[in-house]
Write an enzyme that holds these catalytic residues in place. Structure first.
Site, mmCIF file in Angstrom:
data_model
loop_
_atom_site.group_PDB
_atom_site.id
_atom_site.type_symbol
_atom_site.label_atom_id
_atom_site.label_comp_id
_atom_site.label_asym_id
_atom_site.label_seq_id
_atom_site.Cartn_x
_atom_site.Cartn_y
_atom_site.Cartn_z
ATOM 1 N N HIS A 111 -66.109 -73.982 -33.313
ATOM 2 C CA HIS A 111 -65.973 -75.054 -34.307
ATOM 3 C C HIS A 111 -66.506 -76.374 -33.752
ATOM 4 C CE1 HIS A 111 -62.691 -72.158 -34.959
ATOM 5 N NE2 HIS A 111 -62.834 -72.410 -36.240
ATOM 6 N N GLU A 114 -64.085 -78.267 -31.429
ATOM 7 C CA GLU A 114 -63.932 -77.847 -30.029
ATOM 8 C C GLU A 114 -64.932 -78.580 -29.138
ATOM 9 O OE1 GLU A 114 -63.034 -73.411 -29.512
ATOM 10 O OE2 GLU A 114 -63.955 -73.522 -31.490
ATOM 11 N N HIS A 282 -50.471 -76.408 -38.048
ATOM 12 C CA HIS A 282 -51.197 -75.241 -37.576
ATOM 13 C C HIS A 282 -50.346 -73.962 -37.664
ATOM 14 C CE1 HIS A 282 -54.096 -73.035 -35.361
ATOM 15 N NE2 HIS A 282 -53.426 -72.985 -34.228
#
Ligand code: HPA
Length: 309
Positions: A111, A114, A282
């Site tokens: 991603h 990251e 999350h």
């Protein structure tokens, strides 16, 4: 030109940003090296989003290559939403047959949040292309902007909104190699209407009507979830769900002529009211992913079964 030459060329051009993409020849070499290690010759690729890594358990004649063993492949920093279901693995390519069709599945994806360059994120898709992949399933987890959507709904993507693209964060930025596709590709039909029709009729047959939707996916860079104002803006823009992946891979697949089917799992409702005490988190995303995993897997398995060779 090899990658290093392209990079140097780009940096030399005054005012140009560094380009960290891979030249066609590099992608060719990587694809050849991967194919040299497996018997499989897949025509279908699947990128697993949150909760969908278990699709690999449905494959027969499995062959696995770790990303760490493939030149250039982005290896997870461990913070990706889509990596948790492969504990101890920084991501891997899983080859095998699904409903009799040869597929290659990405367990784990990189991603922007990251810290990966967008050109690195899409390398696996170009490698798939040169390995012979013609159809790509891209799955993800996303927050529901559309307030009629419920947690656990599955959305067939009909279009996307590339927010980072407004600031030229687009994997097609940089020198264009026509062997992949045109300099200015259209993006109005990124999500195959043929595959969307098949997906809907399969969902109907599987009696998923209560939780199947179709809609527009928005890509944001993350890693912060959205502010209330951002969510309200996306709603006005016609977005149904928002997440932190998918669009770079889809733009590249579209550019090189791979037919795409995008499927989103709505893992949480986006917060639309300033005084709401609800917050995106999350854990909720992962929990919903696990609950609906089987339905997502069944849906994809049955769509694959419907496809001709
Ligand atoms: N926002 C962005 N990405 C996400 C979300 C969200 O609400 N849920 C899952 N991925």
């Amino acid at each position: 030109m090899a990658t290093s030459e392209v990079n140097i060329f780009c940096r030399q051009m005054s005012g140009m940003v560094a380009y960290n993409g891979y030249a066609y020849e590099d992608v060719e070499r990587i694809a050849r090296s991967v194919l040299g290690r497996v018997k499989s010759r897949p025509h279908i690729g699947i990128i697993c989003g949150s909760g969908l890594g278990g699709l690999a358990d449905m494959l027969k004649d499995v062959e696995i290559i770790e990303y760490a063993d493939i030149e250039g492949f982005p290896v997870s920093t461990g913070s990706g939403l889509d990596h948790e279901e492969v504990p101890g693995h920084a991501g891997r390519l899983v080859f095998g047959t699904l409903k009799g069709r040869q597929v290659v599945l990405m367990q784990g994806r990189a991603h922007l949040y990251e810290g990966y360059d967008v050109h690195k994120i899409i390398l696996p898709v170009r490698v798939m292309k040169l390995m012979g992949v013609k159809i790509l399933f891209v799955t993800n987890a996303a927050g529901g902007i559309n307030q009629d959507f419920n947690v656990g709904d599955i959305m067939i993507i009909k279009d996307h909104f590339n927010m980072p693209g407004f600031a030229a964060v687009n994997p097609l930025v940089g020198p264009n190699d026509d062997r992949f596709g045109p300099r200015f590709p259209p993006a109005s039909q990124c999500y195959s209407s043929r595959l969307r029709k098949i997906a809907k009729s399969v969902a109907e047959r599987l009696e998923m009507n209560d939780f199947i939707r179709d809609g527009v996916y928005c890509f944001l860079g993350g890693p912060s979830f959205e502010t209330v104002t951002e969510c309200r803006f996306l709603k006005v823009a016609g977005v149904d769900a928002t997440g932190m992946s998918t669009v770079p891979e889809v733009l590249v697949a579209n550019h090189c002529g791979i037919e795409v089917c995008g499927i989103t799992l709505i893992t949480n409702k986006c917060v639309m009211e300033y005084d709401s005490t609800q917050v995106a988190n999350h854990e909720e995303v992962l929990e919903t992913g696990q609950k609906r995993a089987k339905d997502m897997q069944n849906l994809i398995g049955e769509i694959v079964a419907e496809l001709g060779d």
